[in-house]
Design a protein around this motif. Structure first.
Motif, PDB file in Angstrom:
ATOM      1  N   GLY A   1      33.951  40.558  39.294  1.00  0.00           N
ATOM      2  CA  GLY A   1      33.814  39.505  38.290  1.00  0.00           C
ATOM      3  C   GLY A   1      33.022  38.289  38.727  1.00  0.00           C
ATOM      4  O   GLY A   1      32.919  37.319  37.992  1.00  0.00           O
TER       5      GLY A   1
ATOM      6  N   GLN B   1      32.668  35.063  30.162  1.00  0.00           N
ATOM      7  CA  GLN B   1      33.706  35.446  31.108  1.00  0.00           C
ATOM      8  C   GLN B   1      34.115  34.247  31.960  1.00  0.00           C
ATOM      9  O   GLN B   1      35.305  34.001  32.172  1.00  0.00           O
TER      10      GLN B   1
ATOM     11  N   ALA C   1      45.172  36.931  38.269  1.00  0.00           N
ATOM     12  CA  ALA C   1      45.626  36.331  37.013  1.00  0.00           C
ATOM     13  C   ALA C   1      45.746  37.368  35.907  1.00  0.00           C
ATOM     14  O   ALA C   1      46.416  37.145  34.908  1.00  0.00           O
ATOM     15  N   GLN C   2      45.077  38.497  36.066  1.00  0.00           N
ATOM     16  CA  GLN C   2      45.131  39.523  35.020  1.00  0.00           C
ATOM     17  C   GLN C   2      46.334  40.436  35.160  1.00  0.00           C
ATOM     18  O   GLN C   2      46.574  41.298  34.327  1.00  0.00           O
TER      19      GLN C   2
ATOM     20  N   GLU D   1      33.600  44.777  36.837  1.00  0.00           N
ATOM     21  CA  GLU D   1      34.900  44.405  36.288  1.00  0.00           C
ATOM     22  C   GLU D   1      35.899  44.005  37.372  1.00  0.00           C
ATOM     23  O   GLU D   1      36.646  43.049  37.210  1.00  0.00           O
ATOM     24  N   TRP D   2      35.915  44.725  38.481  1.00  0.00           N
ATOM     25  CA  TRP D   2      36.939  44.482  39.490  1.00  0.00           C
ATOM     26  C   TRP D   2      36.472  43.541  40.592  1.00  0.00           C
ATOM     27  O   TRP D   2      36.990  43.542  41.696  1.00  0.00           O
TER      28      TRP D   2
ATOM     29  N   ALA E   1      28.866  39.603  38.798  1.00  0.00           N
ATOM     30  CA  ALA E   1      29.632  39.153  37.629  1.00  0.00           C
ATOM     31  C   ALA E   1      29.880  40.305  36.669  1.00  0.00           C
ATOM     32  O   ALA E   1      30.809  40.283  35.864  1.00  0.00           O
TER      33      ALA E   1
ATOM     34  N   HIS F   1      41.189  35.144  40.368  1.00  0.00           N
ATOM     35  CA  HIS F   1      41.032  35.324  38.917  1.00  0.00           C
ATOM     36  C   HIS F   1      41.388  36.747  38.487  1.00  0.00           C
ATOM     37  O   HIS F   1      41.689  36.978  37.324  1.00  0.00           O
TER      38      HIS F   1
ATOM     39  N   GLN G   1      43.076  37.537  29.716  1.00  0.00           N
ATOM     40  CA  GLN G   1      43.941  38.630  30.169  1.00  0.00           C
ATOM     41  C   GLN G   1      43.688  39.920  29.401  1.00  0.00           C
ATOM     42  O   GLN G   1      44.264  40.957  29.710  1.00  0.00           O
TER      43      GLN G   1
END
Lengths: 477, 477
Positions: free
Chosen positions: B356, A298, B285-286, B353-354, B350, B282, A286
């Motif tokens: 992944g 990751q 989840a952040q 960032e947005w 991967a 995923h 997170q």
């Protein structure tokens, strides 16, 4: 707290983070260390609570509660902090209820419930087989173990379906999985299960209360039979210095640039030269990392499920037999007197934002095969602690401490190598060195055929085993 | 943007989020809708890029690129937006290299590589077996399928080890797993694999370029053979209104209270009455949820690994044979001319960032068994979209659209039921209703013994199969 600078910032004031901070301070008192903790308390997955009991208010562990004489890191810490241990109470009547609501409820006072000879044979063979496999597993580099890829491609459940004959042993092992991991056998990689057993020194140690096993001892204040494991963290935090452990500071971003590392929290930003992340992996996921974590790491941080366990503590005026009973089944298991309790307390770790589950992040199939090398590998100046990264008793209190100390040694080796001995430096460097390309175990599937004629040999093994281990006492609750 | 209020906030401006927003607007133009997107562009896992090629600059899909005549949701959207489709180019020489660096490189111009009769038999039997299992799987409620618990307790790899005879077919199926999921067979629940196949209408559809299959068609601008799939999102965003799609606004917190919902982003806070989260699990989840997500949903969002795929596009002066070649192997596979290219472009999802990872969050063993009910179940006023939650072509562009539209219908049913027809309302309510307690499939293990004598029958099946499907053409790259 903007613009403050420290040498090292530790994320998480559980046992791993605090052990890391303390190790840094002890080895190099010049280093300035700050521990950032999201909650308003230290201790992470250990928390001890004052609850009313028959002899007045007593302290009870609502999270991790056991230590063991074989766990060198935590035993050393207990001694250092001036605390003591006492054995887990195992006498009296135990209740054993496995196989669904319709199954028979058994009670027993011996060290384990009674099984039929066939069940006993099946169980003993299973444990013997698992222990033999466990002995071949390298905790440091599990993919170098025999048949690693095959075992990591199957779940514990698949192994059970293949090698257990009796429904009862299947149910018992499923129960073990729930007790140890807070998860079902279908959710866990079989290789991970072996690695976890190996890190504890054998599968039985995960289950038993015997000397050296995981449920052997509890932590107490000198001359009292109470205290609990959170004291370890509280006392560590005192030693580190309260001003060095900042509560209510949830880390949101870790930004590494050529100059320094910026760690942003809900309460402001600090800069530092190295970071130790010492929280469960799913919480590390997170945090926002700049630059982004390598893809391998990751995947690891994003994808390790954490178990789900709840803990109930009920206190009674007469304490002998009912101390550890579970509230929802109490009357059913122990009779109507169970309803007249002094106090009821429950803890659902999944509901704690800064824990999110219990006891440990586990690995699903394929994780070890593809991502294990990134488990402990630092990402530039970010180092990884937490019991998930331990090699001795990972998932346990001892693992938290060992991992925290190991991460601290890595930071010291990088920042002030003179504070380590030659041997320590070599050890750190060896463990950091990229693992040798692992042996290709593809195609070498391990086929362990069972011959019916083997039963005679097996029966002899059971007999020998029981003679050698009369204390065989599983802990079922 | 503090203190702004909207009726509905959609998190994520990929195809799922934009489809949800558009559906809301179309059904009830009075509703105020805001789409929040972390990046500086729309389209999520679809992005089309201008790259120099032989005929000047052309547009190329760096992410999701195919649609199919059997994908009703995306085909309808394409028509509505005034776009067109054209068939995937499959003629000419193909390169087939499976089994590690040492394996022989095969080239072929037919629809599939040539195999030995034994391999062909093994492959056909496997596909027949998987298809038969797929037909029994309910995508809406996978745990109600026969042997659900057993299949969810094993990996795709375990199934392969049990039912494939030849090394070559094992390697081919592993390749399929990498192509379809960006993951190894050891990382995926076998039941999840079956469910995924069922959502596409069969396993072969995941692999083929034939009519109705997943790799059949590409998206283009009318009268041109170019365009790409990102246009779908760009045109949707135009229809929604650019002021309603806010870029560079990463959602950090969703706080539901009795009055409204506060959605906090890097750029400020908005309030609303309902939220649709339309990003990969995923990334969901952040986000911090207040109150916290239920444990079941939390486990789901934390623990679904996402695949890892990279895409390479290389353009050449003469374009006929080398259009889709992979750069790192080009010279080896296609000869030294491969090194004289016009442009090289790569995309590692991967590292975004947005996003992944790519193409989709998959499920490891046990996830369906224990967490599936929470996949689409709203958490109070938070609804879940994203292709992961689709029941038709989940993981595909079509799934993104279908899931977005489904989430929009849920919100409409809650906020303004009069904008839905009686049948639509019934459908929404039925899908929201708690699933009936699933049948207990424990203990009913499916044992499919292979008798050697069955080979004759099997050979007949192969013949019939090939006669019925002369177009059998797998897409390997």
């Amino acid at each position: 707290m903007s613009e403050e600078h420290f040498d090292v910032v530790v994320v998480g004031a559980g046992l791993s983070g605090l052990s890391a901070a303390r190790r840094l301070q002890k080895r190099n008192p010049q280093l300035s260390v700050l521990v950032l903790e999201a909650r308003d308390r230290v201790g992470g997955r250990t928390v001890s609570k004052d609850l009313p009991a028959a002899n007045g208010v007593d302290q009870w562990d609502m999270g991790g509660q056991w230590v063991s004489s074989s766990q060198t890191h935590v035993m050393e810490l207990i001694q250092e902090l001036g605390l003591e241990v006492f054995p887990q109470y195992t006498k009296g009547k135990k209740v054993h209820h496995v196989g669904g609501p319709q199954a028979k409820i058994k009670t027993y006072t011996t060290s384990m419930p009674s099984y039929s000879p066939l069940t006993m044979l099946d169980f003993t063979l299973l444990l013997w087989r698992i222990d033999r496999l466990t002995q071949g597993v390298s905790v440091e580099d599990p993919m170098s173990s025999p048949n690693a890829e095959l075992y990591d491609s199957m779940t514990l459940h698949t192994f059970m379906e293949k090698h257990i004959w009796t429904t009862q042993v299947k149910e018992e092992l499923a129960l073990c999985s729930r007790i140890v991991f807070g998860m079902e056998p279908s959710q866990i990689s079989f290789l991970y299960f072996l690695m976890y057993s190996a890190a504890a020194g054998g599968t039985l140690r995960l289950l038993e209360t015997t000397p050296g096993s995981g449920q052997e001892l509890k932590v107490k204040v000198r001359e009292k039979d109470k205290g609990g494991t959170q004291q370890l963290s509280k006392k560590l935090a005192e030693q580190i210095g309260k001003e060095r452990v900042r509560l209510g500071a949830a880390v949101t971003t870790i930004c590494q640039n050529s100059e320094n590392i910026k760690v942003t929290t809900s309460a402001g930003t600090v800069t530092c030269k190295a970071v130790i992340v010492a929280c469960p992996t799913h919480l590390a996921a997170q945090i926002r990392y700049e630059p982004a974590l390598p893809a391998e790491r990751q995947s690891l941080t994003h994808c390790l499920p954490i178990g789900h366990m709840m803990k109930f503590i009920v206190t009674y005026p007469t304490m002998e037999e009912r101390r550890d009973a579970v509230i929802s089944s109490l009357v059913k298991y122990l009779g109507p007197e169970a309803s007249t309790y002094i106090h009821y307390e429950e803890k659902d770790w999944a509901k704690e934002e800064w824990t999110g589950g219990c006891p440990v992040n586990v690995m699903t199939p394929g994780m070890l095969t593809y991502y294990h090398p990134s488990l402990r590998k630092p990402f530039d100046r970010i180092h990884w602690a937490g019991t998930e990264t331990a090699t001795q008793w990972c998932g346990y209190i001892n693992g938290a401490i060992q991992a925290g100390q190991r991460a601290a040694m890595e930071v010291l080796a990088q920042m002030c190598p003179s504070s380590l001995s030659r041997e320590e430096l070599d050890a750190v460097r060896a463990s950091l060195k990229q693992r040798k390309k692992r042996k290709d175990s593809k195609g070498k599937s391990c086929k362990c055929y069972y011959l019916f004629g083997a039963v005679m040999t097996a029966a002899a093994v059971v007999a020998a085993y029981l003679l050698a281990k009369p204390e065989l006492g599983f802990k079922w609750i």
